[in-house]
Write a protein that holds these residues in place. Structure first.
Motif, PDB file in Angstrom:
ATOM      1  N   LEU A   1       0.833  -1.207   0.000  1.00  7.86           N
ATOM      2  CA  LEU A   1       0.000   0.000   0.000  1.00  7.86           C
ATOM      3  C   LEU A   1       0.866   1.256   0.000  1.00  7.86           C
ATOM      4  O   LEU A   1       0.580   2.219  -0.721  1.00  7.86           O
ATOM      5  N   ARG A   2       1.907   1.272   0.811  1.00  9.73           N
ATOM      6  CA  ARG A   2       2.776   2.451   0.848  1.00  9.73           C
ATOM      7  C   ARG A   2       3.382   2.721  -0.530  1.00  9.73           C
ATOM      8  O   ARG A   2       3.387   3.861  -1.011  1.00  9.73           O
ATOM      9  N   ARG A   3       3.917   1.688  -1.153  1.00  7.20           N
ATOM     10  CA  ARG A   3       4.544   1.876  -2.453  1.00  7.20           C
ATOM     11  C   ARG A   3       3.518   2.289  -3.496  1.00  7.20           C
ATOM     12  O   ARG A   3       3.760   3.191  -4.305  1.00  7.20           O
ATOM     13  N   ALA A   4       2.340   1.639  -3.485  1.00  6.12           N
ATOM     14  CA  ALA A   4       1.335   1.927  -4.507  1.00  6.12           C
ATOM     15  C   ALA A   4       0.779   3.339  -4.361  1.00  6.12           C
ATOM     16  O   ALA A   4       0.599   4.050  -5.359  1.00  6.12           O
ATOM     17  N   VAL A   5       0.502   3.774  -3.130  1.00  4.07           N
ATOM     18  CA  VAL A   5      -0.023   5.123  -2.935  1.00  4.07           C
ATOM     19  C   VAL A   5       1.042   6.159  -3.257  1.00  4.07           C
ATOM     20  O   VAL A   5       0.743   7.214  -3.852  1.00  4.07           O
ATOM     21  N   ALA A   6       2.295   5.884  -2.903  1.00  8.03           N
ATOM     22  CA  ALA A   6       3.375   6.813  -3.260  1.00  8.03           C
ATOM     23  C   ALA A   6       3.489   6.962  -4.771  1.00  8.03           C
ATOM     24  O   ALA A   6       3.654   8.076  -5.292  1.00  8.03           O
ATOM     25  N   THR A   7       3.400   5.853  -5.486  1.00  3.03           N
ATOM     26  CA  THR A   7       3.440   5.914  -6.949  1.00  3.03           C
ATOM     27  C   THR A   7       2.264   6.700  -7.496  1.00  3.03           C
ATOM     28  O   THR A   7       2.404   7.496  -8.440  1.00  3.03           O
ATOM     29  N   PHE A   8       1.095   6.509  -6.898  1.00  7.18           N
ATOM     30  CA  PHE A   8      -0.103   7.222  -7.354  1.00  7.18           C
ATOM     31  C   PHE A   8       0.058   8.722  -7.144  1.00  7.18           C
ATOM     32  O   PHE A   8      -0.267   9.530  -8.026  1.00  7.18           O
ATOM     33  N   LEU A   9       0.543   9.125  -5.976  1.00  5.86           N
ATOM     34  CA  LEU A   9       0.709  10.554  -5.712  1.00  5.86           C
ATOM     35  C   LEU A   9       1.772  11.165  -6.614  1.00  5.86           C
ATOM     36  O   LEU A   9       1.639  12.308  -7.070  1.00  5.86           O
ATOM     37  N   THR A  10       2.839  10.409  -6.888  1.00  6.92           N
ATOM     38  CA  THR A  10       3.851  10.905  -7.819  1.00  6.92           C
ATOM     39  C   THR A  10       3.261  11.088  -9.213  1.00  6.92           C
ATOM     40  O   THR A  10       3.533  12.088  -9.898  1.00  6.92           O
ATOM     41  N   SER A  11       2.440  10.131  -9.644  1.00  8.80           N
ATOM     42  CA  SER A  11       1.776  10.248 -10.941  1.00  8.80           C
ATOM     43  C   SER A  11       0.814  11.437 -10.955  1.00  8.80           C
ATOM     44  O   SER A  11       0.694  12.142 -11.967  1.00  8.80           O
ATOM     45  N   ALA A  12       0.130  11.673  -9.824  1.00 13.82           N
ATOM     46  CA  ALA A  12      -0.780  12.816  -9.746  1.00 13.82           C
ATOM     47  C   ALA A  12      -0.018  14.130  -9.853  1.00 13.82           C
ATOM     48  O   ALA A  12      -0.515  15.103 -10.452  1.00 13.82           O
ATOM     49  N   ALA A  13       1.184  14.183  -9.278  1.00 11.69           N
ATOM     50  CA  ALA A  13       1.996  15.396  -9.408  1.00 11.69           C
ATOM     51  C   ALA A  13       2.321  15.673 -10.872  1.00 11.69           C
ATOM     52  O   ALA A  13       2.278  16.831 -11.324  1.00 11.69           O
ATOM     53  N   ALA A  14       2.628  14.623 -11.621  1.00 11.02           N
ATOM     54  CA  ALA A  14       2.888  14.802 -13.050  1.00 11.02           C
ATOM     55  C   ALA A  14       1.635  15.295 -13.775  1.00 11.02           C
ATOM     56  O   ALA A  14       1.728  16.101 -14.710  1.00 11.02           O
ATOM     57  N   VAL A  15       0.463  14.821 -13.338  1.00 16.30           N
ATOM     58  CA  VAL A  15      -0.795  15.288 -13.936  1.00 16.30           C
ATOM     59  C   VAL A  15      -0.978  16.780 -13.700  1.00 16.30           C
ATOM     60  O   VAL A  15      -1.388  17.534 -14.603  1.00 16.30           O
ATOM     61  N   VAL A  16      -0.683  17.230 -12.483  1.00 17.99           N
ATOM     62  CA  VAL A  16      -0.843  18.656 -12.165  1.00 17.99           C
ATOM     63  C   VAL A  16       0.042  19.496 -13.070  1.00 17.99           C
ATOM     64  O   VAL A  16      -0.412  20.490 -13.676  1.00 17.99           O
ATOM     65  N   ARG A  17       1.304  19.134 -13.175  1.00 23.51           N
ATOM     66  CA  ARG A  17       2.226  19.917 -14.006  1.00 23.51           C
ATOM     67  C   ARG A  17       1.809  19.883 -15.478  1.00 23.51           C
ATOM     68  O   ARG A  17       1.818  20.913 -16.167  1.00 23.51           O
ATOM     69  N   GLU A  18       1.444  18.693 -15.960  1.00 26.24           N
ATOM     70  CA  GLU A  18       1.095  18.584 -17.373  1.00 26.24           C
ATOM     71  C   GLU A  18      -0.180  19.362 -17.693  1.00 26.24           C
ATOM     72  O   GLU A  18      -0.271  20.026 -18.739  1.00 26.24           O
ATOM     73  N   THR A  19      -1.176  19.306 -16.813  1.00 27.82           N
ATOM     74  CA  THR A  19      -2.441  19.994 -17.078  1.00 27.82           C
ATOM     75  C   THR A  19      -2.241  21.490 -17.186  1.00 27.82           C
ATOM     76  O   THR A  19      -2.772  22.154 -18.087  1.00 27.82           O
ATOM     77  N   VAL A  20      -1.455  22.065 -16.277  1.00 24.45           N
ATOM     78  CA  VAL A  20      -1.204  23.500 -16.339  1.00 24.45           C
ATOM     79  C   VAL A  20      -0.390  23.854 -17.580  1.00 24.45           C
ATOM     80  O   VAL A  20      -0.631  24.895 -18.216  1.00 24.45           O
ATOM     81  N   ALA A  21       0.543  23.001 -17.967  1.00 28.91           N
ATOM     82  CA  ALA A  21       1.309  23.268 -19.186  1.00 28.91           C
ATOM     83  C   ALA A  21       0.406  23.261 -20.417  1.00 28.91           C
ATOM     84  O   ALA A  21       0.558  24.076 -21.330  1.00 28.91           O
ATOM     85  N   VAL A  22      -0.550  22.328 -20.450  1.00 29.30           N
ATOM     86  CA  VAL A  22      -1.487  22.272 -21.575  1.00 29.30           C
ATOM     87  C   VAL A  22      -2.374  23.506 -21.582  1.00 29.30           C
ATOM     88  O   VAL A  22      -2.604  24.128 -22.633  1.00 29.30           O
ATOM     89  N   MET A  23      -2.890  23.879 -20.399  1.00 26.52           N
ATOM     90  CA  MET A  23      -3.835  24.992 -20.332  1.00 26.52           C
ATOM     91  C   MET A  23      -3.151  26.343 -20.551  1.00 26.52           C
ATOM     92  O   MET A  23      -3.710  27.229 -21.194  1.00 26.52           O
ATOM     93  N   ALA A  24      -1.959  26.502 -20.008  1.00 28.96           N
ATOM     94  CA  ALA A  24      -1.315  27.813 -20.051  1.00 28.96           C
ATOM     95  C   ALA A  24      -0.461  28.008 -21.293  1.00 28.96           C
ATOM     96  O   ALA A  24      -0.431  29.089 -21.872  1.00 28.96           O
ATOM     97  N   GLU A  25       0.261  26.965 -21.702  1.00 25.91           N
ATOM     98  CA  GLU A  25       1.216  27.122 -22.787  1.00 25.91           C
ATOM     99  C   GLU A  25       0.792  26.435 -24.069  1.00 25.91           C
ATOM    100  O   GLU A  25       1.491  26.547 -25.082  1.00 25.91           O
ATOM    101  N   GLY A  26      -0.302  25.678 -24.015  1.00 21.43           N
ATOM    102  CA  GLY A  26      -0.761  25.012 -25.226  1.00 21.43           C
ATOM    103  C   GLY A  26       0.036  23.773 -25.592  1.00 21.43           C
ATOM    104  O   GLY A  26      -0.004  23.329 -26.750  1.00 21.43           O
ATOM    105  N   GLN A  27       0.765  23.193 -24.655  1.00 22.52           N
ATOM    106  CA  GLN A  27       1.518  21.983 -24.949  1.00 22.52           C
ATOM    107  C   GLN A  27       0.553  20.821 -25.216  1.00 22.52           C
ATOM    108  O   GLN A  27      -0.522  20.752 -24.622  1.00 22.52           O
ATOM    109  N   PRO A  28       0.923  19.888 -26.079  1.00 18.76           N
ATOM    110  CA  PRO A  28       0.048  18.739 -26.323  1.00 18.76           C
ATOM    111  C   PRO A  28       0.016  17.832 -25.096  1.00 18.76           C
ATOM    112  O   PRO A  28       1.025  17.676 -24.402  1.00 18.76           O
ATOM    113  N   PRO A  29      -1.131  17.218 -24.791  1.00 16.40           N
ATOM    114  CA  PRO A  29      -1.212  16.308 -23.634  1.00 16.40           C
ATOM    115  C   PRO A  29      -0.261  15.121 -23.798  1.00 16.40           C
ATOM    116  O   PRO A  29      -0.101  14.576 -24.897  1.00 16.40           O
TER     117      PRO A  29
END
Length: 711
Positions: free
Chosen positions: A532-560
């Motif tokens: 559980l610790r490893r899986a949730v840590a991986t999930f939160l790390t993946s969510a951090a990448a989602v946050v950065r990518e979403t703002v890059a798409v919305m603000a700079e027009g980068q492709p998803p």
């Protein structure tokens, strides 16, 4: 005595099952043994009922369980046939045990129906894979199994059938209808919300997997269960955001009238969804809420936000997000009803699979996809299947090498005591051994008395009823003691036996227990807690990448990119680990695992809605502020993930950076408000992770326990 039973088993489900299994098993066994005189058919008529009636936990109504039994009969034929043919060699039988043991257990990733059948199906191979090697008896064995399954399927329908459990759809209908009342209160009279919230919160909480028996969770690989699970997560998310809106100042909110109109339509669509789920109305359509969203966007287009502080835009952003999630709720319910979405998947090709990707796929592919995504050592389903298969295969080798006369008892003990973690296995070991020894002593005394065989015939059904009811009502020790007596009474009707049969039973159980403990120590001994610790840590790390990518798409027009698909997969593995963790016994946790999963799911679900509904690019004038804010939120996710990886509690996220936001970007200010509402919500989600949740005294804290987007 009867009052004590009713207190522990109010609907007499345990007693009903014990009586039903006993009657069917004894009728089949006595008919084959004494009427047909077929000694090869009789044990399969009895143990077939034990396997699928007692060891298996099949969910659903009596009609559904009956259909499931008939559907798995061909699989039972295959297992008995392979066990019979491979019994010529200890090595061949052990190899077959490993392959089939893994396959049967791993198939449980397909849903609770298969999980409930796993232990019973294992027994259908275990029984015939031991000597004597007798292919000629295969027709009798298959006939005995067929008789057992057919009789049991009929008995499920006509012999004191269990009351049908409340369907998940009914639970979802209650939660959705109460949510609609809360949304209506937000639109028309906010002061009503505190009174409505307790019941709505309880109904939403009842949808959590942790609040449902494993057999009643919508967890299969098919479209319907996936859609129902998605609808439940969206409903909980809407409830949480309704409370956020309640605490948002609406006195100077721009487009306040349009937001109120959108909320009113949203409440009506949610109410119609609840009516359909309850069977009281037509299937809801997305057209109404989609039109309301379009009207709201048009109202924003006609309202110049220049010069307005961001706080005056927050209410509209929240209302719009609730409209989008309501549309997702309706789509999920339509998919659950068997409808294919009207329009193609709107998810960009680079970011697929989207939220409703499964609605466009055929059922065989969905099952294959579920198996494939769990075919990794990081999946708790894979770990559990491999652990059990290895234990059963080793036990079969040792039983053959030692030439144990009743070696299948060794494997049956492993099915009984092996748990997801070494600690759980040890806790089950003591009552199993004590119960077996006690039952063996009684069995030995019984055999020493040299009773007439008729006594065994009469005593068998009485002891069987007590044995099958004892496990759930009294515990594993009583179950093992009485099951030892059952086995003794059965074998006493086949061949002459003496007190050494009880001695062999104890020896076999000790061997099986030792193998189970050793395998449990070496194969993922921490069970769900470690993964559980490893899986949730991986999930939160993946969510951090989602946050950065979403703002890059919305603000700079980068492709998803692939951040969203990766996060969805990580979330599924984390949910599976959490489900296993909940089935184990643990001391009070230093952090709230559910809140950690909530934080990950909010990042994914919010990003999906933003990328789908808002134009990409065009926010370059404030790209620095958005990137800094997103980077701070993403870093908080990564710090939490790092702490989990090191075995520590995550730190509370820091306050957001103090920034100067432009107020002269025209319509882009609305998009900035949408992004900020999402990012502020994610930071708030992370604050709920640290520390055990205590009883909440305010609206926001009460709903934070249940308002998640987890599926």
């Amino acid at each position: 005595m009867w009052g004590w039973v009713r207190r522990r088993d109010p609907q007499l489900v345990v007693v009903r099952r014990a009586v039903r299994v006993t009657v069917v098993a004894c009728v089949g066994f006595y008919f084959c043994r004494y009427v047909l005189g077929d000694a090869a058919m009789a044990p399969y008529a009895l143990f077939g009922v034990v396997a699928l009636g007692a060891l298996s936990q099949i969910p659903g109504s009596p009609r559904q369980r009956s259909r499931t039994l008939i559907a798995v009969l061909p699989v039972g034929w295959v297992l008995v046939t392979l066990g019979t043919l491979l019994s010529f060699s200890t090595v061949a039988a052990a190899a077959g045990m490993f392959v089939l043991g893994f396959a049967v257990s791993f198939a449980g990733v397909g849903g609770p129906r298969l999980v409930g059948l796993a232990a019973g199906m294992q027994l259908l191979y275990i029984l015939p894979c031991f000597p004597p090697y007798d292919p000629g008896s295969l027709p009798s064995r298959l006939a005995g199994l067929t008789l057992a399954v057919v009789l049991l399927a009929v008995a499920e329908r006509v012999l004191w059938p269990d009351p049908a459990p409340p369907p998940y759809r009914r639970r979802l209908a209650d939660a959705v209808s109460l949510l609609a009342e809360c949304l209506g209160a937000l639109a028309d009279d906010r002061s009503r919300l505190p009174a409505l919230l307790p019941e709505a919160t309880e109904a939403a909480d009842a949808l959590r997997p942790s609040r449902l028996p494993p057999t009643e969770r919508p967890a299969s690989a098919g479209r319907r269960d996936r859609a129902l699970s998605s609808a439940a997560g969206t409903a909980r998310l809407l409830l949480g955001r309704a409370v956020d809106l309640y605490f948002t100042d609406d006195r100077e909110a721009v487009t306040g009238a349009a937001a109120t109109k959108l909320l009113r339509v949203t409440a009506g669509c949610v109410a119609a969804t609840g009516d359909w789920l309850r069977g009281d109305g037509p299937l809801p359509d997305t057209d109404l809420v989609a039109a309301a969203i379009s009207d709201f966007r048009a109202a924003r287009l006609n309202t110049d936000p220049n010069g307005l502080p961001p706080e005056r835009l927050r209410l509209g952003a929240l209302a719009l997000s609730m409209g989008e999630w309501t549309k997702s709720l309706v789509v999920a319910v339509r998919v659950a009803a068997g409808e294919t979405p009207k329009h193609p998947d709107p998810t960009p090709a680079s970011a697929r699979p989207g939220q409703f990707w499964y609605a466009y796929e055929r059922t065989p592919f969905l099952w294959w996809h579920r198996l494939r995504e769990n075919l990794t050592p990081r999946s708790v389903a894979f770990q559990g299947a491999l652990r059990l298969a290895a234990a059963l295969a080793v036990a079969r080798l040792i039983a053959g090498a030692l030439d144990l006369s009743h070696g299948f008892w060794v494997l049956l003990t492993i099915l009984t005591v092996l748990r997801a973690s070494a600690a759980e296995t040890r806790s089950a070991l003591r009552p199993a051994l004590v119960g077996t020894v006690a039952g063996s002593v009684v069995a030995a005394l019984l055999l020493l008395l040299g009773l007439d065989p008729v006594v065994y015939v009469i005593a068998l059904p009485v002891v069987m009823i007590a044995g099958f009811a004892a496990g759930p009502l009294l515990g594993l020790g009583w179950s093992q003691a009485l099951f030892t007596l059952v086995i003794t009474l059965v074998f006493a009707q086949f061949t002459p036996v003496d007190w050494r049969l009880a001695e062999q039973r104890v020896a076999d159980v000790l061997v099986g227990a030792a193998i189970g403990v050793l395998i449990g120590l070496f194969a993922w001994p921490r069970g769900g807690a470690g993964e559980l610790r490893r899986a949730v840590a991986t999930f939160l790390t993946s969510a951090a990448a989602v946050v950065r990518e979403t703002v890059a798409v919305m603000a700079e027009g980068q492709p998803p990119g692939d951040a969203l698909p990766r996060a969805r997969g990580a979330g599924q593995l984390a949910e599976a680990s959490f489900a296993l963790y909940q089935s184990e016994r643990h001391p009070p946790a230093p952090l709230d695992w559910q809140a950690a999963l909530v934080a990950g799911h909010h990042a994914v679900r919010g990003a999906e809605a933003l990328v789908r509904s808002c134009p990409s690019g065009g926010l370059l004038p404030c790209v620095a502020q958005l990137t800094e804010l997103a980077g701070e939120v993403a870093a908080s996710y990564e710090r939490s993930a790092g702490s989990l990886t090191r075995g520590k509690s995550p730190p509370r996220p820091a306050d957001g950076p103090v920034q100067q936001w432009p107020d002269d970007l025209g319509q882009d200010l609305y998009i900035i408000a949408d992004l900020r509402v999402w990012l502020d919500g994610l930071r708030a989600d992370l604050t709920n992770v640290t520390g055990r949740p205590e009883p909440a005294d305010n609206l926001r804290d009460r709903v934070s326990r249940v308002a998640d987007g987890a599926t």
